[in-house]
Design a protein around this motif. Structure first.
Motif, short mmCIF file in Angstrom:
data_model
loop_
_atom_site.label_atom_id
_atom_site.label_comp_id
_atom_site.label_asym_id
_atom_site.label_seq_id
_atom_site.Cartn_x
_atom_site.Cartn_y
_atom_site.Cartn_z
N LYS A 1 0.84 -1.21 0.00
CA LYS A 1 0.00 0.00 0.00
C LYS A 1 0.87 1.26 0.00
CE LYS A 1 -4.07 1.93 2.34
NZ LYS A 1 -3.60 3.32 2.53
N ILE A 2 1.95 1.23 0.79
CA ILE A 2 2.87 2.38 0.84
C ILE A 2 3.44 2.66 -0.55
CG2 ILE A 2 5.08 3.19 1.73
CD1 ILE A 2 4.48 1.69 4.32
N GLU B 1 0.75 4.11 -2.92
CA GLU B 1 0.49 5.51 -2.57
C GLU B 1 1.62 6.41 -3.06
OE1 GLU B 1 0.08 5.25 1.63
OE2 GLU B 1 -2.09 4.86 1.58
N SER B 2 2.86 5.94 -2.92
CA SER B 2 4.01 6.72 -3.38
C SER B 2 4.02 6.83 -4.90
CB SER B 2 5.31 6.09 -2.88
OG SER B 2 5.37 6.13 -1.47
N ILE C 1 1.38 6.94 -6.83
CA ILE C 1 0.38 7.96 -7.15
C ILE C 1 0.96 9.35 -6.93
CG2 ILE C 1 -1.85 8.94 -6.47
CD1 ILE C 1 -2.70 6.07 -5.71
N ASP C 2 1.65 9.54 -5.79
CA ASP C 2 2.25 10.85 -5.48
C ASP C 2 3.26 11.26 -6.55
OD1 ASP C 2 0.75 11.03 -3.20
OD2 ASP C 2 2.35 10.34 -1.85
N TYR D 1 -6.27 2.85 -10.24
CA TYR D 1 -7.68 3.15 -9.91
C TYR D 1 -8.63 2.05 -10.40
CZ TYR D 1 -6.36 7.81 -8.37
OH TYR D 1 -5.81 8.85 -7.67
N GLY E 1 -3.85 0.36 -3.44
CA GLY E 1 -3.40 1.37 -2.49
C GLY E 1 -4.36 2.54 -2.36
N THR E 2 -5.49 2.49 -3.02
CA THR E 2 -6.50 3.54 -2.96
C THR E 2 -7.86 2.93 -3.27
OG1 THR E 2 -7.05 5.76 -3.78
CG2 THR E 2 -6.23 4.17 -5.40
#
Length: 551
Positions: free
Chosen positions: A471-472, A475-476, A478-479, A503, A508-509
């Motif tokens: 998940k980390i 998320e990274s 996506i960032d 998506y 992670g989202t």
């Protein structure tokens, strides 16, 4: 180090030596045994296992043979051929045995046409000679004579443009060494005296140009504003006099040193409103290779870009290829690979990338190692030829060894992850991806996060399964992808494609099909703008995913 990288190291350290949760497949997960403490060394070791014998030697042998043929048949001798041969002899590259005498002979033939690289390498040979005296007492006169030889060659090189490290070396030596400062000042005075005794226009233009570059160096090393302004103006005046006498490098120097920081009134280099571009155009029209190359890059990168811009860029690139530096050959190859301003020719693109591997680099090399990546990608995807994963892995590995190319780390990792490389396992892929995360390349690090997220989410890799760490990484990813857009960094189809996948599957989202479709559509549209083979590959994948969602 990128903050997330340090965070992942902490997570991994915490996982060592403990029993991990059972996966959905009910397999017992053994403790995590890998270490990232020697990441740099491990990455090089992994790459070394993928290298094939004789490939790079063949490319250098072909280059030497081609250079020799060119020198035999050329009516108008190209000084770069002599320079490149001299470079091979200087360092003993490929099939050529090191021979400093032959290197010097070729460099001296090259400087008859004021080749900047040859001037610089002659200065290097002088410096090498004095390095051999380490531990031996040298009288001051001999030392000053050696510095004098270097100053003369470095000045001539720097005055031709930023092809080499000459300008920086002169500037640093002037600032740091009293001996160098005195010798440079003496050489300047000798040039001033030559102005009054020289009647040959070509020689006089060369003298004024050298005076100008030394003025600029003196100004940059001076801390008194009044004197700095005086030296700068004197340098500009010398460049102007040299330009009026027909010296192409003088126009280039005016563009780089006088007008480089002026705000541009136009975003394309086709107008003469911008004085920086104006002087670049003068130098390029007079055959200055670096001006031609840098203008070509402007045509290819400053938006909006039209087919005419790509066509003009290729014309300039082919002219600048008279100096066959790796950077120039790489960009010509890129034009043929993607069909920018010319019909796509994958075989010719491959040839140019191979020539770039065997060539020397410009000083300000913005694409170091990318020729290895492009060759690897051609063999990886089978573009214009049969797929050859071993050759693809070799060129990716060579790009790591020679240039620490971030793209090469990334794609070699993917080959290993997909089990395309023999005698490698998933831990090797993880280490290479982690190496990518230590770079400041948001595009590559975003994709590396994406791949690591998939690895840690896959319970087939029982030793590595970790939903939290996965998940980390997602998320990274996506960032990183979104950061590029916020900072208006060049957009790439694969960024949008992988955002779409994130998506689509809720990686992670939260799952969001509408956002997935939007990103797949952007991936398709971006490829139409960039005309990149790489982007077109992901645009096709995005089209397939979008259509599946909309069925």
């Amino acid at each position: 180090m990128d903050l997330p990288v340090a965070r992942f190291r902490i997570v991994i350290q915490a996982r060592r030596g403990r029993q991990l949760p059972r996966t959905s497949s009910s397999k017992t997960v053994t403790p995590f045994k890998d270490t990232l403490d020697d990441l740099d060394k491990d990455a090089v070791k992994i790459a070394t296992t993928c290298l094939l014998d004789g490939i790079d030697d063949r490319l250098h042998r072909n280059s030497v043979e081609q250079l020799t043929r060119n020198l035999r048949k050329d009516v108008q001798v190209n000084s770069h051929n002599y320079y490149q041969l001299g470079y091979y002899y200087h360092y003993g590259i490929g099939p050529v045995q090191k021979d400093e005498q032959k290197a010097m002979e070729n460099y001296r033939l090259a400087i008859e046409d004021h080749h900047p690289g040859a001037y610089y390498q002659l200065a290097e040979l002088v410096q090498d000679r004095y390095r051999n005296y380490q531990g031996v007492d040298i009288d001051q006169l001999t030392l000053i004579e050696g510095i004098g030889e270097q100053v003369k060659m470095l000045t001539k090189s720097a005055a031709e443009g930023k092809y080499t490290k000459s300008y920086r070396k002169l500037k640093d030596s002037y600032a740091d060494s009293q001996d160098w400062r005195e010798v440079i000042d003496d050489y300047y005075q000798s040039l001033e005296q030559s102005v009054t005794t020289t009647h040959d226009t070509k020689q006089l233009s060369q003298i004024y140009n050298e005076l100008g570059i030394l003025d600029i160096i003196t100004a940059e090393c001076n801390h008194e504003k009044e004197k700095t302004d005086l030296y700068l103006q004197r340098g500009y005046d010398h460049f102007q006099k040299s330009k009026q006498l027909g010296k192409p490098a003088a126009s280039y120097n005016l563009a780089v040193h006088k007008f480089a920081k002026l705000p541009s009134t136009q975003i394309t280099p086709t107008t003469l409103d911008n004085r920086n571009t104006h002087y670049y155009n003068i130098a390029a029209d007079q055959g200055h290779c670096l001006a031609q190359f840098e203008l070509a890059i402007r045509y290819q990168t400053e938006k909006p870009i039209t087919n005419r811009d790509y066509s003009e860029a290729l014309k300039l690139l082919l002219k600048s290829a008279r100096y066959g530096y790796a950077d120039i050959l790489y960009h010509v190859g890129l034009s043929y690979l993607n069909g920018l301003g010319v019909a796509q020719d994958l075989n010719l693109a491959k040839d140019y990338f191979e020539w770039a591997i065997a060539a020397t680099n410009l000083f300000d090399n913005l694409h170091k190692g990318h020729q290895y990546f492009q060759l690897g990608y051609i063999y990886h995807r089978g573009l214009g030829l049969s797929k050859d994963i071993k050759l693809a892995a070799h060129f990716y590995a060579s790009g790591i060894h020679i240039a620490s190319c971030v793209q090469c780390y990334l794609f070699l990792a993917k080959l290993i992850e997909k089990k395309k490389v023999e005698n490698s396992d998933i831990s090797s892929a993880i280490k290479l991806y982690m190496k990518v995360l230590e770079s400041d390349n948001n595009h590559c690090s975003g994709y590396a996060h994406y791949r690591l997220g998939k690895i840690y989410a896959n319970d087939r890799y029982c030793n590595y399964y970790d939903a939290q760490l996965s998940k980390i990484h997602f998320e990274s990813a996506i960032d990183k992808f979104k950061f590029k857009r916020m900072e208006r960094i060049d957009e790439d189809s694969d960024d949008y494609y992988h955002l779409g996948k994130i998506y689509l599957h809720g990686l992670g989202t939260r799952r969001d099909l509408d956002t997935a479709v939007i990103n797949f559509q952007k991936a398709i549209g971006t490829a139409d703008i960039t005309n990149s083979m790489y982007d077109k590959h992901y645009a096709l994948k995005a089209l397939k995913q979008r259509n599946l969602i909309q069925q």
